[in-house]
Write a protein that holds these residues in place. Structure first.
Motif, PDB file in Angstrom:
ATOM      1  N   GLY A  41       4.031   9.411  -0.948  1.00 53.57           N
ATOM      2  CA  GLY A  41       5.410   9.722  -0.594  1.00 53.57           C
ATOM      3  C   GLY A  41       5.954   8.945   0.582  1.00 53.57           C
ATOM      4  N   VAL A  42       5.088   8.432   1.459  1.00 56.60           N
ATOM      5  CA  VAL A  42       5.550   7.678   2.637  1.00 56.60           C
ATOM      6  C   VAL A  42       5.532   6.170   2.387  1.00 56.60           C
ATOM      7  CG1 VAL A  42       4.721   9.507   4.159  1.00 56.60           C
ATOM      8  CG2 VAL A  42       3.248   7.545   3.672  1.00 56.60           C
ATOM      9  N   LEU A  43       5.107   5.744   1.204  1.00 50.84           N
ATOM     10  CA  LEU A  43       4.998   4.318   0.885  1.00 50.84           C
ATOM     11  C   LEU A  43       6.076   3.915  -0.115  1.00 50.84           C
ATOM     12  CD1 LEU A  43       1.114   4.145   0.446  1.00 50.84           C
ATOM     13  CD2 LEU A  43       2.439   3.668   2.513  1.00 50.84           C
ATOM     14  N   ASP A  44       6.713   2.791   0.153  1.00 51.74           N
ATOM     15  CA  ASP A  44       7.711   2.241  -0.765  1.00 51.74           C
ATOM     16  C   ASP A  44       7.091   1.127  -1.589  1.00 51.74           C
ATOM     17  OD1 ASP A  44       9.611   3.954   0.303  1.00 51.74           O
ATOM     18  OD2 ASP A  44      10.254   2.497   1.824  1.00 51.74           O
ATOM     19  N   ASP A  45       7.499   1.058  -2.863  1.00 50.63           N
ATOM     20  CA  ASP A  45       6.925   0.051  -3.760  1.00 50.63           C
ATOM     21  C   ASP A  45       7.280  -1.371  -3.350  1.00 50.63           C
ATOM     22  OD1 ASP A  45       5.972   2.209  -5.127  1.00 50.63           O
ATOM     23  OD2 ASP A  45       7.430   2.115  -6.760  1.00 50.63           O
TER      24      ASP A  45
ATOM     25  N   SER B  62       5.751  -4.112   2.239  1.00 49.37           N
ATOM     26  CA  SER B  62       4.379  -4.532   2.497  1.00 49.37           C
ATOM     27  C   SER B  62       3.854  -3.762   3.707  1.00 49.37           C
ATOM     28  CB  SER B  62       4.314  -6.039   2.761  1.00 49.37           C
ATOM     29  OG  SER B  62       5.097  -6.385   3.889  1.00 49.37           O
ATOM     30  N   TYR B  63       2.541  -3.470   3.667  1.00 48.22           N
ATOM     31  CA  TYR B  63       1.951  -2.612   4.692  1.00 48.22           C
ATOM     32  C   TYR B  63       0.694  -3.260   5.265  1.00 48.22           C
ATOM     33  CZ  TYR B  63       5.085   0.967   2.884  1.00 48.22           C
ATOM     34  OH  TYR B  63       6.201   1.665   2.502  1.00 48.22           O
TER      35      TYR B  63
ATOM     36  N   SER C 207      -8.140  -5.310  10.683  1.00 53.78           N
ATOM     37  CA  SER C 207      -6.793  -5.152  10.138  1.00 53.78           C
ATOM     38  C   SER C 207      -6.743  -5.822   8.773  1.00 53.78           C
ATOM     39  CB  SER C 207      -5.748  -5.773  11.068  1.00 53.78           C
ATOM     40  OG  SER C 207      -5.728  -5.112  12.316  1.00 53.78           O
ATOM     41  N   MET C 208      -6.009  -5.184   7.832  1.00 53.27           N
ATOM     42  CA  MET C 208      -5.959  -5.707   6.465  1.00 53.27           C
ATOM     43  C   MET C 208      -4.628  -5.314   5.835  1.00 53.27           C
ATOM     44  SD  MET C 208      -8.490  -4.854   3.233  1.00 53.27           S
ATOM     45  CE  MET C 208      -9.856  -5.802   3.902  1.00 53.27           C
ATOM     46  N   ARG C 209      -4.102  -6.222   5.029  1.00 55.97           N
ATOM     47  CA  ARG C 209      -2.885  -5.930   4.284  1.00 55.97           C
ATOM     48  C   ARG C 209      -3.205  -5.002   3.108  1.00 55.97           C
ATOM     49  NH1 ARG C 209       1.646  -9.030   5.129  1.00 55.97           N
ATOM     50  NH2 ARG C 209       1.390 -10.809   6.558  1.00 55.97           N
ATOM     51  N   ALA C 210      -2.348  -4.049   2.904  1.00 55.75           N
ATOM     52  CA  ALA C 210      -2.522  -3.123   1.789  1.00 55.75           C
ATOM     53  C   ALA C 210      -2.045  -3.776   0.495  1.00 55.75           C
ATOM     54  CB  ALA C 210      -1.765  -1.834   2.043  1.00 55.75           C
TER      55      ALA C 210
END
Length: 228
Positions: free
Chosen positions: A172-176, A179-180, A214-217
């Motif tokens: 719910g807190v992530l948008d399609d 980028s995270y 650290s890593m990109r989701a």
């Protein structure tokens, strides 16, 4: 006969230093103390020898949320291990921070997750106990936690090293279309040590234990049904 009268006069030497010099001497210790504190604050953190970044780490983005899996290259410093064998419990914190990357502004933190571990040795039974909780351990020992017993220290460390599909953010807190970035770290919680040990451990590399990465989701993994 001409008489000559001589008078001997003397002036006492003043041994009291000028007021300005005394004031300057009082400032010197305070100035040195301030400089020492500044050097401590500006000194880079000391990393324990033999500890590096986390090589094995994966992120999984599904319809249920964002999950983290990792294998930590965990090796206890000798001072930490000695304290454990003396019956002093050690506390560890696993933390993950999910940031939404924004080119027009600073990154925004959208989710945080933390797990707390307490490792202790019982000299009477010669067994190790590992407790895990989603909230910090209180001084009274109260609270909900999951505990495991082990015969050997290596077995307890092996359980601490494995992190399998830990949910660090709800969908719910992530948008399609965003980028995270995930900042992850595992560290020894120095604030839980006995007070005398906290003072003696400050700045000593033998007490430092911190792993980070650290890593990109990845993007959301869509199923064939969800893509239609």
């Amino acid at each position: 006969m001409l008489r000559v009268s001589t008078t001997v006069s003397s002036t006492h030497c003043c041994t009291r230093p000028p007021e300005g010099g005394a004031r300057r001497r009082r400032w010197v210790p305070a100035l040195l103390l301030c400089l020492a504190a500044l050097l401590v604050l500006l000194a880079p953190p000391v990393r324990a020898q033999g500890h590096g970044d986390i090589a094995e780490m994966q992120l999984e983005h599904t319809a249920e949320g964002l999950f983290l899996t990792a294998a930590l290259p965990l090796e206890l410093p000798s001072l930490v291990e000695d304290a454990l064998y003396k019956g002093i419990s050690m506390y560890f914190v696993t933390e993950a921070e999910v940031l939404r990357q924004r080119w027009y502004w600073s990154d925004k933190v959208v989710a945080r997750a933390a797990r707390y571990l307490r490792l202790s040795y019982q000299p009477l039974t010669r067994r190790w106990r590992l407790a895990q909780s989603s909230t910090p351990f209180s001084a009274s020992g109260l609270g909900v936690s999951l505990g495991q017993n082990f015969e050997e220290l290596s077995e307890a460390l092996s359980a601490m090293q494995r992190i399998a599909r830990w949910k660090i953010a709800d969908e719910g807190v992530l948008d399609d279309d965003a980028s995270y970035l995930v900042n992850f770290q595992f560290r020894l919680d120095m604030s839980q040590l006995p007070r005398p040990m906290q003072i003696g451990a400050v700045g000593r590399s033998g007490w430092t234990l911190q792993l980070a990465r650290s890593m990109r989701a990845p993007a959301l993994e869509r199923t064939a049904e969800g893509a239609q």
